[in-house]
Design a protein around this motif. Sequence first.
Motif, PDB file in Angstrom:
ATOM      1  N   SER A 183       0.861  -1.029   0.146  1.00 52.34           N
ATOM      2  CA  SER A 183       0.031  -0.150  -0.186  1.00 52.34           C
ATOM      3  C   SER A 183       0.915   1.438  -0.034  1.00 52.34           C
ATOM      4  CB  SER A 183      -0.779  -0.153   1.122  1.00 52.34           C
ATOM      5  OG  SER A 183      -0.248   0.446   2.389  1.00 52.34           O
ATOM      6  N   LEU A 184       1.996   0.995   0.625  1.00 52.96           N
ATOM      7  CA  LEU A 184       3.064   2.289   0.496  1.00 52.96           C
ATOM      8  C   LEU A 184       4.019   2.141  -0.508  1.00 52.96           C
ATOM      9  CD1 LEU A 184       4.134   1.993   4.358  1.00 52.96           C
ATOM     10  CD2 LEU A 184       2.469   3.585   3.066  1.00 52.96           C
ATOM     11  N   ASN A 185       3.782   1.341  -1.721  1.00 57.01           N
ATOM     12  CA  ASN A 185       4.411   1.318  -2.725  1.00 57.01           C
ATOM     13  C   ASN A 185       6.057   0.702  -2.531  1.00 57.01           C
ATOM     14  OD1 ASN A 185       2.191   1.996  -4.682  1.00 57.01           O
ATOM     15  ND2 ASN A 185       2.574   4.201  -4.198  1.00 57.01           N
ATOM     16  N   LEU A 186       6.247   0.020  -1.704  1.00 61.18           N
ATOM     17  CA  LEU A 186       7.441  -0.466  -1.161  1.00 61.18           C
ATOM     18  C   LEU A 186       7.535  -1.812  -1.594  1.00 61.18           C
ATOM     19  CD1 LEU A 186       7.688   1.331   2.394  1.00 61.18           C
ATOM     20  CD2 LEU A 186       8.945   2.087   0.284  1.00 61.18           C
ATOM     21  N   ASN A 187       8.910  -2.321  -1.786  1.00 61.02           N
ATOM     22  CA  ASN A 187       9.179  -3.661  -2.075  1.00 61.02           C
ATOM     23  C   ASN A 187       8.684  -4.812  -0.789  1.00 61.02           C
ATOM     24  OD1 ASN A 187       9.980  -6.367  -2.876  1.00 61.02           O
ATOM     25  ND2 ASN A 187      11.976  -5.529  -3.057  1.00 61.02           N
ATOM     26  N   PRO A 188       7.663  -5.309  -0.853  1.00 55.97           N
ATOM     27  CA  PRO A 188       7.077  -6.330   0.075  1.00 55.97           C
ATOM     28  C   PRO A 188       8.049  -7.474   0.605  1.00 55.97           C
ATOM     29  CG  PRO A 188       6.112  -7.114  -2.283  1.00 55.97           C
ATOM     30  CD  PRO A 188       7.043  -5.849  -2.515  1.00 55.97           C
ATOM     31  N   LYS A 189       9.230  -7.601  -0.140  1.00 58.06           N
ATOM     32  CA  LYS A 189      10.282  -8.219   0.323  1.00 58.06           C
ATOM     33  C   LYS A 189      10.878  -7.785   1.636  1.00 58.06           C
ATOM     34  CE  LYS A 189      14.256 -10.967  -1.210  1.00 58.06           C
ATOM     35  NZ  LYS A 189      15.313 -11.461  -2.207  1.00 58.06           N
ATOM     36  N   PHE A 190      10.739  -6.498   1.665  1.00 53.09           N
ATOM     37  CA  PHE A 190      11.336  -5.988   3.034  1.00 53.09           C
ATOM     38  C   PHE A 190      10.845  -6.458   4.243  1.00 53.09           C
ATOM     39  CE2 PHE A 190      12.103  -1.574   0.686  1.00 53.09           C
ATOM     40  CZ  PHE A 190      13.192  -1.944  -0.062  1.00 53.09           C
ATOM     41  N   ILE A 191       9.751  -7.190   4.268  1.00 55.99           N
ATOM     42  CA  ILE A 191       9.183  -7.683   5.565  1.00 55.99           C
ATOM     43  C   ILE A 191      10.374  -8.973   6.013  1.00 55.99           C
ATOM     44  CG2 ILE A 191       7.853  -9.669   4.368  1.00 55.99           C
ATOM     45  CD1 ILE A 191       6.807  -7.568   7.408  1.00 55.99           C
TER      46      ILE A 191
END
Length: 440
Positions: A183-191
């Motif tokens: 939703s923040l247009n960030l890379n989901p892999k960061f999780i």
Amino acid sequence: MIHYLKKHKTITLSIITSVIIFCFFAYQLERRNFYELIFSFSFLFGLFLYQFNKISSWKLLVFIAIAFRLIFLFAIPNLSQDFYRFIWDGRMLLNGLNPYLYLPQDFILGNYIIPNQANELVNGMQELNASHYSNYPPLNQLCFLIAALLFNNNILGSIIVMRVLLIVADIGILYIGKKLLISLNLNPKFIFFYLLNPFIIIELIGNLHFEGFMIFFLLWGIYLFQKGKWKIAALLIACSISIKLLPLLFLPLFFSRLKINELITFYSVIGGLTIIFFIPFLSEELIHNYSKSIGLWFGQFEFNGSFHNLIKYIGKQFDVINITKILGKTTPILVFVYVIYLSLKRKIENTITLISFMVLTLSFYLFTTATVHPWYVAMLLALSIFTKYRFPLVWSFSIMLSYSFYRDENFSNNYLLLFLEYAIVFGYMMYEFTTKKNPA
């Protein structure tokens, strides 16, 4: 996934090596063996960075994140004895007793009906913990109660229940964290900076610290706030506060995100629900005992502080009396002034800026407080994933140097290693601040 592992043998080897080292951490390592701890953790951290960068399969990342946690399922925590107090509080509740009103040591010395395995639990939590009232908020107590309900006379059984709960919380963080990143247009892999990090796996899952639930509720609340559902978000933030009080620091940062009438409702929902959670424990002594326990963390306990130790050293050179008590009283004021300054500094127009200011607020608190146990950095790391800041990731490595405190029976600071821990963190933080003109 199996085909992927067969094709990437180096990745497979790194995973197998991680499993072996995690098993060592879970079932062999002793806290006093500092050099074994720091060497093993450094190796694990390097493998974590390699796996994060090289593994492209989302399913494999999720699988190993859960598998690494399951390694600890039957292990008794060996780096922290806090879990004994968790089990004690849960069994107090099961016996209809208020954990905020009684000291564990009083049960051993007095004529009370004591919880099962009381002597073992009190000896395990040690005198410092046994001589103070519980400071764990109501929803945290609920987790302890669940463990007591299922295993009232088996310490390992209680540990397994709490560990399963924490693994479920991390799965929730995976789900909601991915949605928030997208939703923040960030890379989901960061999780996976959080989920694969050996610091998180060892400190939260291995050592049974409930920051995972606090983080889950807070991130869920932030996600719904991002979607405009601020009333439900307020309920979830209240739940986060009722696991650990730390999210209270962030409340002033919402000033510029809501209209006045909305803001009043928002804070009223958070305050009201938090009070409701405490209602089952209400008594004349509750406020006194609880505030006394919280006050001890600011005015008496000291572990791994940075600026606190520096100011304390300077104060001693000028023969300042009771410098620890003075700092204990001034630190909360400084933190409050700083968060108000941030909330008024500029309008917080988007969620990334809001979270970035949360990172700055929490960093200021951790850099000034007297006590910074390793697991305190978990929230900072989780929030940083949604910003451009990466110094919390660096700190999740260097903070393990604080375990040098336990390397002998004297329990004393190694100031050279303490300096190294914070030099690494501050050095990288200054690098980020100078190279990223607008990190927020």
